[in-house]
Write a protein that holds these residues in place. Structure first.
Motif, PDB file in Angstrom:
ATOM      1  N   PRO A  53      23.212   3.523 -26.024  1.00  0.00           N
ATOM      2  CA  PRO A  53      22.455   4.318 -26.996  1.00  0.00           C
ATOM      3  C   PRO A  53      22.664   3.842 -28.434  1.00  0.00           C
ATOM      4  CG  PRO A  53      23.383   5.760 -25.340  1.00  0.00           C
ATOM      5  CD  PRO A  53      23.984   4.393 -25.115  1.00  0.00           C
ATOM      6  N   ALA A  54      23.884   3.413 -28.756  1.00  0.00           N
ATOM      7  CA  ALA A  54      24.148   2.894 -30.101  1.00  0.00           C
ATOM      8  C   ALA A  54      23.454   1.553 -30.303  1.00  0.00           C
ATOM      9  CB  ALA A  54      25.649   2.750 -30.322  1.00  0.00           C
ATOM     10  N   LEU A  55      23.556   0.680 -29.306  1.00  0.00           N
ATOM     11  CA  LEU A  55      22.904  -0.632 -29.394  1.00  0.00           C
ATOM     12  C   LEU A  55      21.411  -0.479 -29.633  1.00  0.00           C
ATOM     13  CD1 LEU A  55      24.670  -2.294 -26.316  1.00  0.00           C
ATOM     14  CD2 LEU A  55      25.051  -2.951 -28.695  1.00  0.00           C
ATOM     15  N   ILE A  56      20.801   0.439 -28.887  1.00  0.00           N
ATOM     16  CA  ILE A  56      19.354   0.657 -28.980  1.00  0.00           C
ATOM     17  C   ILE A  56      18.987   1.370 -30.275  1.00  0.00           C
ATOM     18  CG2 ILE A  56      17.420   1.900 -27.927  1.00  0.00           C
ATOM     19  CD1 ILE A  56      18.971   1.383 -25.203  1.00  0.00           C
ATOM     20  N   GLY A  57      19.799   2.359 -30.647  1.00  0.00           N
ATOM     21  CA  GLY A  57      19.525   3.101 -31.873  1.00  0.00           C
ATOM     22  C   GLY A  57      19.544   2.224 -33.105  1.00  0.00           C
ATOM     23  N   VAL A  58      20.446   1.239 -33.112  1.00  0.00           N
ATOM     24  CA  VAL A  58      20.506   0.290 -34.228  1.00  0.00           C
ATOM     25  C   VAL A  58      19.368  -0.714 -34.135  1.00  0.00           C
ATOM     26  CG1 VAL A  58      21.863  -1.557 -35.282  1.00  0.00           C
ATOM     27  CG2 VAL A  58      23.000   0.536 -34.539  1.00  0.00           C
ATOM     28  N   LYS A  59      19.195  -1.307 -32.943  1.00  0.00           N
ATOM     29  CA  LYS A  59      18.195  -2.364 -32.758  1.00  0.00           C
ATOM     30  C   LYS A  59      16.768  -1.875 -33.039  1.00  0.00           C
ATOM     31  CE  LYS A  59      16.542  -6.357 -31.227  1.00  0.00           C
ATOM     32  NZ  LYS A  59      15.105  -6.089 -31.409  1.00  0.00           N
ATOM     33  N   ALA A 257      17.124  10.492 -29.753  1.00  0.00           N
ATOM     34  CA  ALA A 257      15.945   9.647 -29.561  1.00  0.00           C
ATOM     35  C   ALA A 257      16.286   8.400 -28.750  1.00  0.00           C
ATOM     36  CB  ALA A 257      15.354   9.254 -30.914  1.00  0.00           C
ATOM     37  N   ALA A 258      17.483   7.836 -28.978  1.00  0.00           N
ATOM     38  CA  ALA A 258      17.906   6.641 -28.237  1.00  0.00           C
ATOM     39  C   ALA A 258      18.123   6.962 -26.761  1.00  0.00           C
ATOM     40  CB  ALA A 258      19.184   6.070 -28.855  1.00  0.00           C
ATOM     41  N   VAL A 259      18.789   8.085 -26.480  1.00  0.00           N
ATOM     42  CA  VAL A 259      19.026   8.479 -25.092  1.00  0.00           C
ATOM     43  C   VAL A 259      17.696   8.781 -24.392  1.00  0.00           C
ATOM     44  CG1 VAL A 259      20.079  10.218 -23.591  1.00  0.00           C
ATOM     45  CG2 VAL A 259      21.364   9.320 -25.544  1.00  0.00           C
ATOM     46  N   LYS A 260      16.790   9.442 -25.118  1.00  0.00           N
ATOM     47  CA  LYS A 260      15.475   9.748 -24.555  1.00  0.00           C
ATOM     48  C   LYS A 260      14.702   8.461 -24.249  1.00  0.00           C
ATOM     49  CE  LYS A 260      11.380  12.589 -25.381  1.00  0.00           C
ATOM     50  NZ  LYS A 260      10.714  13.533 -26.316  1.00  0.00           N
ATOM     51  N   TYR A 261      14.820   7.474 -25.114  1.00  0.00           N
ATOM     52  CA  TYR A 261      14.132   6.198 -24.909  1.00  0.00           C
ATOM     53  C   TYR A 261      14.623   5.515 -23.634  1.00  0.00           C
ATOM     54  CZ  TYR A 261      12.419   1.469 -25.894  1.00  0.00           C
ATOM     55  OH  TYR A 261      11.805   0.254 -25.811  1.00  0.00           O
ATOM     56  N   THR A 264      12.921   7.223 -20.717  1.00  0.00           N
ATOM     57  CA  THR A 264      11.473   7.099 -20.601  1.00  0.00           C
ATOM     58  C   THR A 264      10.977   5.657 -20.511  1.00  0.00           C
ATOM     59  OG1 THR A 264      11.261   7.230 -23.003  1.00  0.00           O
ATOM     60  CG2 THR A 264      11.058   9.286 -21.777  1.00  0.00           C
ATOM     61  N   ASP A 265      11.791   4.719 -20.965  1.00  0.00           N
ATOM     62  CA  ASP A 265      11.404   3.299 -20.899  1.00  0.00           C
ATOM     63  C   ASP A 265      12.651   2.471 -20.613  1.00  0.00           C
ATOM     64  OD1 ASP A 265      10.341   0.777 -21.094  1.00  0.00           O
ATOM     65  OD2 ASP A 265       9.658   0.947 -23.163  1.00  0.00           O
ATOM     66  N   ASN A 266      13.114   2.559 -19.365  1.00  0.00           N
ATOM     67  CA  ASN A 266      14.375   1.915 -19.010  1.00  0.00           C
ATOM     68  C   ASN A 266      14.330   0.411 -19.184  1.00  0.00           C
ATOM     69  OD1 ASN A 266      16.480   0.870 -16.677  1.00  0.00           O
ATOM     70  ND2 ASN A 266      17.136   2.782 -17.659  1.00  0.00           N
ATOM     71  N   ALA A 267      13.217  -0.210 -18.838  1.00  0.00           N
ATOM     72  CA  ALA A 267      13.090  -1.664 -18.976  1.00  0.00           C
ATOM     73  C   ALA A 267      13.154  -2.068 -20.444  1.00  0.00           C
ATOM     74  CB  ALA A 267      11.786  -2.148 -18.356  1.00  0.00           C
ATOM     75  N   GLY A 268      12.449  -1.324 -21.284  1.00  0.00           N
ATOM     76  CA  GLY A 268      12.477  -1.601 -22.714  1.00  0.00           C
ATOM     77  C   GLY A 268      13.855  -1.355 -23.294  1.00  0.00           C
ATOM     78  N   GLU A 275      19.355  -7.519 -26.334  1.00  0.00           N
ATOM     79  CA  GLU A 275      19.069  -8.292 -27.552  1.00  0.00           C
ATOM     80  C   GLU A 275      20.098  -7.976 -28.645  1.00  0.00           C
ATOM     81  OE1 GLU A 275      15.040  -7.370 -28.544  1.00  0.00           O
ATOM     82  OE2 GLU A 275      14.184  -8.822 -27.121  1.00  0.00           O
ATOM     83  N   GLN A 276      20.484  -6.709 -28.731  1.00  0.00           N
ATOM     84  CA  GLN A 276      21.489  -6.343 -29.729  1.00  0.00           C
ATOM     85  C   GLN A 276      22.858  -6.900 -29.357  1.00  0.00           C
ATOM     86  OE1 GLN A 276      20.831  -5.226 -32.569  1.00  0.00           O
ATOM     87  NE2 GLN A 276      22.803  -4.593 -33.408  1.00  0.00           N
ATOM     88  N   LEU A 277      23.173  -6.892 -28.062  1.00  0.00           N
ATOM     89  CA  LEU A 277      24.422  -7.509 -27.592  1.00  0.00           C
ATOM     90  C   LEU A 277      24.456  -8.983 -27.952  1.00  0.00           C
ATOM     91  CD1 LEU A 277      25.116  -6.139 -23.989  1.00  0.00           C
ATOM     92  CD2 LEU A 277      26.538  -5.835 -26.013  1.00  0.00           C
ATOM     93  N   ALA A 278      23.349  -9.666 -27.732  1.00  0.00           N
ATOM     94  CA  ALA A 278      23.268 -11.099 -28.049  1.00  0.00           C
ATOM     95  C   ALA A 278      23.429 -11.336 -29.541  1.00  0.00           C
ATOM     96  CB  ALA A 278      21.936 -11.658 -27.563  1.00  0.00           C
ATOM     97  N   ALA A 279      22.833 -10.464 -30.351  1.00  0.00           N
ATOM     98  CA  ALA A 279      22.941 -10.610 -31.802  1.00  0.00           C
ATOM     99  C   ALA A 279      24.379 -10.425 -32.271  1.00  0.00           C
ATOM    100  CB  ALA A 279      22.033  -9.590 -32.491  1.00  0.00           C
ATOM    101  N   LEU A 280      25.123  -9.547 -31.592  1.00  0.00           N
ATOM    102  CA  LEU A 280      26.499  -9.252 -31.998  1.00  0.00           C
ATOM    103  C   LEU A 280      27.508 -10.252 -31.434  1.00  0.00           C
ATOM    104  CD1 LEU A 280      26.464  -5.378 -31.467  1.00  0.00           C
ATOM    105  CD2 LEU A 280      26.519  -6.569 -33.669  1.00  0.00           C
ATOM    106  N   SER A 281      27.305 -10.661 -30.180  1.00  0.00           N
ATOM    107  CA  SER A 281      28.299 -11.506 -29.511  1.00  0.00           C
ATOM    108  C   SER A 281      27.847 -12.946 -29.333  1.00  0.00           C
ATOM    109  CB  SER A 281      28.626 -10.929 -28.127  1.00  0.00           C
ATOM    110  OG  SER A 281      27.485 -10.984 -27.283  1.00  0.00           O
ATOM    111  N   GLY A 282      26.554 -13.196 -29.560  1.00  0.00           N
ATOM    112  CA  GLY A 282      26.029 -14.541 -29.394  1.00  0.00           C
ATOM    113  C   GLY A 282      25.647 -14.875 -27.970  1.00  0.00           C
ATOM    114  N   LYS A 283      25.847 -13.895 -27.052  1.00  0.00           N
ATOM    115  CA  LYS A 283      25.546 -14.183 -25.654  1.00  0.00           C
ATOM    116  C   LYS A 283      25.054 -12.917 -24.946  1.00  0.00           C
ATOM    117  CE  LYS A 283      27.561 -16.424 -21.570  1.00  0.00           C
ATOM    118  NZ  LYS A 283      28.794 -17.000 -20.984  1.00  0.00           N
ATOM    119  N   PRO A 284      23.808 -12.917 -24.462  1.00  0.00           N
ATOM    120  CA  PRO A 284      23.305 -11.746 -23.742  1.00  0.00           C
ATOM    121  C   PRO A 284      23.868 -11.699 -22.329  1.00  0.00           C
ATOM    122  CG  PRO A 284      21.668 -13.480 -23.683  1.00  0.00           C
ATOM    123  CD  PRO A 284      22.797 -13.985 -24.554  1.00  0.00           C
ATOM    124  N   LEU A 285      23.765 -10.538 -21.693  1.00  0.00           N
ATOM    125  CA  LEU A 285      24.152 -10.420 -20.294  1.00  0.00           C
ATOM    126  C   LEU A 285      23.070 -11.043 -19.417  1.00  0.00           C
ATOM    127  CD1 LEU A 285      25.395  -6.707 -20.144  1.00  0.00           C
ATOM    128  CD2 LEU A 285      26.819  -8.762 -20.062  1.00  0.00           C
TER     129      LEU A 285
END
Length: 354
Positions: A53-59, A257-261, A264-268, A275-285
């Motif tokens: 939720p934090a990753l998405i809320g920021v991104k 709003a992040a938890v609701k997202y 309602t749009d799990n894929a998104g 994408e936020q993980l990649a921006a922070l760590s340089g490597k996505p899952l």
């Protein structure tokens, strides 16, 4: 998901604030209103999928959208103790964090430093072991890793071992040798066969199973009523909450709003979090790990308070926490105000389910 839907909870917060502002008029009211809005809020979170939720809320800008003129200043941490230290020192105002660091922070400050204001994540942890280990008895003489001595997963493992008649001391001795080590080290050690297993959270749990052919001996969900236990929740510094209650409500609106997202749009949501993980760590899952992790986690605004009290008791039972009175650790008033405005039922901070 439409922009209108994403704004629902933020607008609910605005409606509550507008009602307060309209209750009086004049310059004195303007001054009071200004004093209750912070110019910025410094929010801590971890580059970890359990903080989705934090990753998405920021991104996706959901926090900033809800905060309006208050600037969001996100800061990342790799462990709970560092985030608590930052909260204590005044370097951050709020943070996503696991239950045991919050309990320790409450105990250390004698109930003055923080409040838990919402849930975020449930589940997604357990004991992954080598093939051939099938029962608790098979763990005798084995080496099992946890992320940190006294952290949430470390307490869970020690309590589970004790309930199965096995002992483990804090020095790595006993029937089972527990080796606290950071997640990256544990992943490598398990892949190389240097340890026999680990009690870890996602995505490390899925990585050990998928990448290193481990097996899930204990899914922690099975140890809790209704399979629910707190993995991550949102806390705020008490001083900040008292001084800027409206800002805290707006932060919560972004969180909702992040938890609701996610719902309602799990894929998104998976895409945004990665994408936020990649921006922070340089490597996505990897996609397979990402999907498995999301499937094993439940994102919820309910802090599942009963599991926090039980976790504290477990920590006491295994000698990692002195008795502590947790009365007052929650302040769900701001969250429940938002839920009421949105026509949703209130959430309880009761010690046990009725």
């Amino acid at each position: 998901m439409s922009s209108r839907s994403l704004r629902v909870l933020a607008l609910a917060a605005s409606a509550l604030l507008s009602a307060t502002a309209l209750a009086a008029c004049g310059k004195s009211d303007d001054a009071a209103s200004a004093s209750s809005e912070a110019s910025a809020i410094r929010l801590g979170y971890f580059p970890n999928i359990t903080h989705a939720p934090a990753l998405i809320g920021v991104k996706n800008g959901l926090f900033q959208q809800a905060l309006g003129n208050t600037k969001l200043e996100p800061k990342t941490f790799n462990a709970g103790p560092a985030a608590i230290e930052a909260l204590f020192s005044g370097a951050i105002d709020a943070t996503y964090i696991g239950p045991n660091p919050a309990i320790n922070g409450w105990a250390t400050s004698k109930g003055t430093a923080l409040k838990i204001i919402a849930g975020s994540t449930s589940g997604g942890a357990g004991l992954v072991v080598k093939q051939g280990i099938n029962t608790p008895a098979d763990l005798k003489g084995k080496k099992i890793a946890t992320p940190q001595l006294g952290n949430t997963q470390d307490v869970a493992l020690r309590a589970w071992l004790k309930s199965n008649g096995l002992n483990a001391d804090q020095q790595g001795g006993g029937d089972v040798s527990i080796l606290p080590q950071d997640n990256a080290t544990a992943l490598q050690a398990f892949a190389q066969g240097a340890i026999d297993g680990a009690w870890v959270p996602e995505p490390n749990l899925s990585r050990m199973i998928i990448e290193s052919k481990g097996k899930l001996l204990v899914d922690e969900k099975t140890l809790w009523p209704n399979g629910q236990f707190v993995t991550t929740h949102l806390i705020v510094k008490q001083e900040f909450l008292k001084k800027y209650p409206e800002t805290v409500k707006k932060l919560l609106a972004g969180h909702l709003a992040a938890v609701k997202y996610i719902k309602t749009d799990n894929a998104g949501a998976q895409k945004a979090a990665n994408e936020q993980l990649a921006a922070l760590s340089g490597k996505p899952l990897k996609d397979e790990i990402l999907a498995a992790s999301f499937k094993n986690l439940t994102f919820t605004i309910d802090p599942i308070a009963s599991s926090l009290y039980t976790s504290a008791q477990h920590a006491q039972d295994v000698g990692l926490l002195k008795p502590v009175d947790l009365k007052g650790i929650y302040d769900l008033g701001p969250l429940n105000d938002l839920l009421k405005a949105d026509g949703q039922p209130a959430i309880s901070d009761a010690a046990a389910s009725s």
